[in-house]
Design an enzyme around this catalytic site. Sequence first.
Site, mmCIF file in Angstrom:
data_model
loop_
_atom_site.group_PDB
_atom_site.id
_atom_site.type_symbol
_atom_site.label_atom_id
_atom_site.label_comp_id
_atom_site.label_asym_id
_atom_site.label_seq_id
_atom_site.Cartn_x
_atom_site.Cartn_y
_atom_site.Cartn_z
ATOM 1 N N GLU A 287 27.723 -39.265 -18.616
ATOM 2 C CA GLU A 287 26.439 -38.949 -19.244
ATOM 3 C C GLU A 287 26.618 -38.264 -20.594
ATOM 4 O O GLU A 287 25.960 -37.275 -20.908
ATOM 5 C CB GLU A 287 25.589 -38.082 -18.302
ATOM 6 C CG GLU A 287 25.312 -38.774 -16.974
ATOM 7 C CD GLU A 287 24.407 -38.006 -16.011
ATOM 8 O OE1 GLU A 287 24.370 -36.769 -16.094
ATOM 9 O OE2 GLU A 287 23.751 -38.665 -15.194
ATOM 10 N N ARG A 320 34.786 -33.540 -11.049
ATOM 11 C CA ARG A 320 33.664 -34.271 -10.435
ATOM 12 C C ARG A 320 33.871 -35.789 -10.512
ATOM 13 O O ARG A 320 34.251 -36.325 -11.557
ATOM 14 C CB ARG A 320 32.347 -33.890 -11.102
ATOM 15 C CG ARG A 320 32.020 -32.422 -10.888
ATOM 16 C CD ARG A 320 30.763 -32.009 -11.604
ATOM 17 N NE ARG A 320 29.548 -32.304 -10.881
ATOM 18 C CZ ARG A 320 28.480 -32.885 -11.406
ATOM 19 N NH1 ARG A 320 28.483 -33.309 -12.660
ATOM 20 N NH2 ARG A 320 27.400 -33.075 -10.700
ATOM 21 N N ASP A 366 22.877 -40.684 -7.107
ATOM 22 C CA ASP A 366 22.564 -39.370 -7.654
ATOM 23 C C ASP A 366 21.514 -38.627 -6.840
ATOM 24 O O ASP A 366 20.360 -38.590 -7.232
ATOM 25 C CB ASP A 366 22.069 -39.550 -9.102
ATOM 26 C CG ASP A 366 22.005 -38.235 -9.865
ATOM 27 O OD1 ASP A 366 22.466 -37.227 -9.318
ATOM 28 O OD2 ASP A 366 21.495 -38.228 -10.994
ATOM 29 N N GLU A 394 15.881 -31.494 -7.118
ATOM 30 C CA GLU A 394 15.619 -32.298 -8.308
ATOM 31 C C GLU A 394 14.794 -33.549 -8.011
ATOM 32 O O GLU A 394 13.713 -33.746 -8.550
ATOM 33 C CB GLU A 394 16.945 -32.694 -8.969
ATOM 34 C CG GLU A 394 16.747 -33.594 -10.177
ATOM 35 C CD GLU A 394 18.066 -34.066 -10.784
ATOM 36 O OE1 GLU A 394 19.126 -33.616 -10.341
ATOM 37 O OE2 GLU A 394 18.014 -34.888 -11.702
HETATM 38 C C1 GCU Z 1 21.765 -35.645 -12.472
HETATM 39 C C2 GCU Z 1 20.893 -34.677 -13.200
HETATM 40 C C3 GCU Z 1 21.529 -34.166 -14.457
HETATM 41 C C4 GCU Z 1 22.933 -33.655 -14.157
HETATM 42 C C5 GCU Z 1 23.735 -34.736 -13.462
HETATM 43 C C6 GCU Z 1 25.078 -34.238 -12.983
HETATM 44 O O1 GCU Z 1 21.825 -36.845 -13.175
HETATM 45 O O2 GCU Z 1 19.661 -35.264 -13.498
HETATM 46 O O3 GCU Z 1 20.719 -33.146 -14.969
HETATM 47 O O4 GCU Z 1 23.565 -33.264 -15.327
HETATM 48 O O5 GCU Z 1 23.052 -35.161 -12.327
HETATM 49 O O6 GCU Z 1 25.187 -34.016 -11.767
HETATM 50 O O7 GCU Z 1 26.001 -34.093 -13.739
#
Ligand code: GCU
Length: 682
Positions: A287, A320, A366, A394
Amino acid sequence: HAETGAAGWLRYAAIRNPETLRRDQALPAGVVLLDRSPVPLSAEQELVRGVRSMLDRTLRIDDTLPEEDAFVLGTASEIEGALPQARAGTLQPESFSLSVVHAHGHAYWVIEGGDARGVLYGTFRLLAKMGTEQDLAMLHDSESPSAPIRWVNQWDNIDGSIERGYAGRSIFFDNGAVREDVSRTGEYARLLASVGIDGCTVNNVNASPKMLSPEMIGGLARIADEFRPWGVRLSISVALNSPQTLGGLSTFDPLNPQVIAWWQSRVDALYAQIPDFGGFVVKADSEGQPGPSQYGRTPADAANMLARMLKPHGGILLYRAFVYNHHLDWNDMKADRARAAYDIFHPLDGKFEDNVVVQIKYGPIDFQVREPVSPIFAGLRKTSEAIELQVTQEYTGQAHHAVFLIPLWKESLDFDLHADNRSTTVASIVEGKAFHHALGGFVGVANVGLDANWMGHPLSMANLYGFGRLAWNPELTSAAIAEEWTRLTFSNNPEVASTVDGILLHSWHAYEGYTGSLGIGTLTDILHAHYGPGIESAERNGWGQWFRADHQGVGMDRTVATGTGYIGQYPPEVAKRYESLATMPDSLLLFFHHVPWNYRLHNGQTVIQYTYNAHYAGAEEAAQFMTDWKRLDGLIDDERYQKVLDLLIYQSGHAVVWRDAVCNWAKSMSGIPDDRGRVGHY
Ligand code: GCU
């Protein structure tokens, strides 16, 4: 609402049941602590505090074993010296034993710990038994934690905001630095310790490189001082490009000697000020986060470089497995985000240092309301693993919907992956037992905030409590955890306990019903807050949370035969079950298969009709929670009664919004009417 919510489950409400009270008044009047170091000292103070609050009695503090009944707290070797009759046999670190020993004509209530933490955990357990009005006469209990890693992660940013936090600003940071007043962090550590949590990572996995600045390390040391008396080790998330952005180097290649030297200087600085520092959590190549792939290096290269520095200090490195490409091609029918963790980490099995732990979200996508377990759990035989659960809600209603997540987590933990054709549950894998891993355990993304009640929704605290209890012992049932939490948090009144437990234990199923059934995945607005219906926001973009609905059918084809091949990542027995529609469980159907809307489920209903029915039933259940809660009027304090009632009223309304959004969408997508005539008729 300053008072009632702040104590969480550590309210120590006065015991009013005359029978229990009479029994408990016979408890010893004094306590002797054999070791006055900080953690056992917390245990002694907690015992005094709890007994005073529940029984209105102040325990006398003795220095040596008194000539009368007493509580005796100590580690194994201390108990051996003072009261050899009481020794419980070998106790592992963090374990405890509770027993009543008769010696010299007196009854000694012994809390023996395998180490200092064990003394603290045993004391909290004894207090919980008192608080739930159990009969202590036959006190005899010996417990060990399931695994060494029982940590929470906080996703706090250094500006004081919290990613996916729903209860105010950070208890740790403000305005780019550690807060002046960190007293809430000590209170948090006490709550964590009371359910056996022994570590807390204080900042966002999307980490700021500033976490490693000298000023920040000074601030972190102040938090660690608050944690220490509760046996909670502090750890931080780190950004892998820190050597470049903070250190001014031209590269952050994990194999570059200058980069390595820079990290070493930071690790030295951390341990100089925080000798019990826990280690690092790493989110990389995910991400938009920087990672080793930029230099053609693997996650193992990056993880091992840091792990080697942490090792001499007893620190660990959690890497992770949430690594995936968020620019997937929607038009590629073979593209599948769910495959990513296995594709990336399985080839690296055995290449990690022994203080590296791969931290794996329970499902391959997720934190959705229902996902199969991640196949990578069975794909790492020579690498330690931890399961990552999301306490902060979330995707599960945030601080507005009551959703008790323990049953969801239990489904993952109890799931048997049948690796090597033998029983290998996810719990046994992360405990390190199934594949004989050196380490392992449980990580919960908690995200408590400065709000007095910690999590926003009073019932959400059951998830934090349950996370700790499950990490300690994943064999506990959801019902037992709910019951304990409810009694400690609200009341031992059976009417209160059964009402709150009833809501908790049905809440996940209800939420799944009115938001997204059959394993369809997320129908929430994924492009913004992850809250409320946003039905097609997950389709036709690179994030890969697709369910591929069209006029004909719905669901992701992840089969080996015709789909993305994801199912082939599971051990054969599980893969076989998921590959065939005949053995595919209804609850996950659309996660694994693309089927026509009028496909008939094992339960006899068609996919479309079940979709309608589940959403109506879920919304009805949510409305029922509101009605049930009203039974508690006058039985609990007004403040929490009213707060939860307001939230349940809101939830029942929002459940209808969800129901209608999904049903209307499904109807227009499929063109098939509801055979009970509800959809499209208001
Ligand atoms: C989800 C979440 C993010 C977070 C990501 C993660 O996608 O929406 O805010 O950063 O998980 O676990 O790294």
